[in-house]
Design an enzyme around this catalytic site. Sequence first.
Site, PDB file in Angstrom:
ATOM      1  N   LYS A 219      -0.162  15.371   7.918  1.00  0.00           N
ATOM      2  CA  LYS A 219      -0.621  14.328   7.000  1.00  0.00           C
ATOM      3  C   LYS A 219      -1.937  13.822   7.577  1.00  0.00           C
ATOM      4  O   LYS A 219      -1.947  13.164   8.623  1.00  0.00           O
ATOM      5  CB  LYS A 219       0.401  13.191   6.888  1.00  0.00           C
ATOM      6  CG  LYS A 219      -0.137  12.028   6.046  1.00  0.00           C
ATOM      7  CD  LYS A 219       0.746  10.798   6.045  1.00  0.00           C
ATOM      8  CE  LYS A 219      -0.052   9.612   5.529  1.00  0.00           C
ATOM      9  NZ  LYS A 219       0.708   8.356   5.519  1.00  0.00           N
TER      10      LYS A 219
ATOM     11  N   ALA B   8       1.275   5.133  -0.028  1.00  0.00           N
ATOM     12  CA  ALA B   8       0.790   3.790   0.333  1.00  0.00           C
ATOM     13  C   ALA B   8       0.750   2.826  -0.841  1.00  0.00           C
ATOM     14  O   ALA B   8       0.364   3.181  -1.946  1.00  0.00           O
ATOM     15  CB  ALA B   8      -0.585   3.819   0.990  1.00  0.00           C
ATOM     16  N   GLY B   9       1.167   1.611  -0.553  1.00  0.00           N
ATOM     17  CA  GLY B   9       1.068   0.524  -1.511  1.00  0.00           C
ATOM     18  C   GLY B   9       2.348   0.194  -2.255  1.00  0.00           C
ATOM     19  O   GLY B   9       2.444  -0.845  -2.899  1.00  0.00           O
TER      20      GLY B   9
ATOM     21  N   THR C 138       6.801   0.997   4.733  1.00  0.00           N
ATOM     22  CA  THR C 138       6.897  -0.458   4.862  1.00  0.00           C
ATOM     23  C   THR C 138       7.840  -1.085   3.839  1.00  0.00           C
ATOM     24  O   THR C 138       8.610  -1.991   4.177  1.00  0.00           O
ATOM     25  CB  THR C 138       5.491  -1.087   4.704  1.00  0.00           C
ATOM     26  OG1 THR C 138       4.606  -0.406   5.580  1.00  0.00           O
ATOM     27  CG2 THR C 138       5.510  -2.557   5.047  1.00  0.00           C
TER      28      THR C 138
END
Lengths: 68, 235
Positions: B80, B167-168, B190
């Site tokens: 990645k 992401a996000g 996350t």
Amino acid sequence: MIPLGVTVNGQDHEFAPGTSVRTMLGALGLPDTGVAVAVDGAVLPKSRWDDELGRGWTVEVLTAVQGG
Amino acid sequence: MGTGGAANLAVLEAALVASGTELTTVAMRRVDAAGGTGVLDLLRRLDIAVLPNTAGCRGADEAVLTARLAREALGTDWVKLEVVADERTLLPDAVELVRAAERLVDDGFVVLPYTTDDPILARRLEDVGCAAVMPLGSPIGTGLGIGNPHNIAMITEAAGVPVVLDAGIGTASDAALAMELGCDAVLLATAVTRARDPELMASAMADAVRAGRAARLAGRIPKRFWAQASSPDLP
């Protein structure tokens, strides 16, 4: 016999001349699987871990950690 | 699922298992005698494949070296690729990213680049031989969801390689939307690892990905301006 000064992961260490990379890992209590070694900014492949440490080398030993 | 942000390995294990993931990403950092290789031991036990990343790298040279070290340490040529511009935004540095991608493809890597939601940059990454493109929904760790769904749709419409929304993501509906927009997968950490109940959020994400994928395949109705009765007219 002048000891061999190398920097490993930012710490200065001294080893006897002739010490191999593999022996150094063991002496510092570092694992020899799941890790990779860079010397002066280039990968040192496992096939060369029996090579002798060079005077003044900057060595980085990396592994996988949580992140990303 | 990613591995970042979990309070400890037990929390991470519960979340990984609940998510049903078969591939997880790990960062490369200096080893210390105390830390050892704990996360690798866990992933081996769970039979989850490892995708090393170049998180924290700022330029192409640093990212290429990190990828090579990861290949040496972990025995995989998948990476990645992450090349970020600064700490504050953690946004990809497009110029350095393409440079690093080209070099790693030439070096035999299977490159999965973390990129912005720019459809043209996604095309350039595909052109240099990346195996997938991984556009962000919003900046890393923000949980702001998919800021520009139309851009993500343009990327998925045009791409000839898998698209992974990376992401996000903040909650399950963001993951479902990514799949509805035509993404092939999502990568998130996350949103799960820092949720109040990571294990429950991980299973919510798995449900959301399945639901979003099914909705994509089922084909959503077109949006209309005026109402359209769903019952027959009265006689």
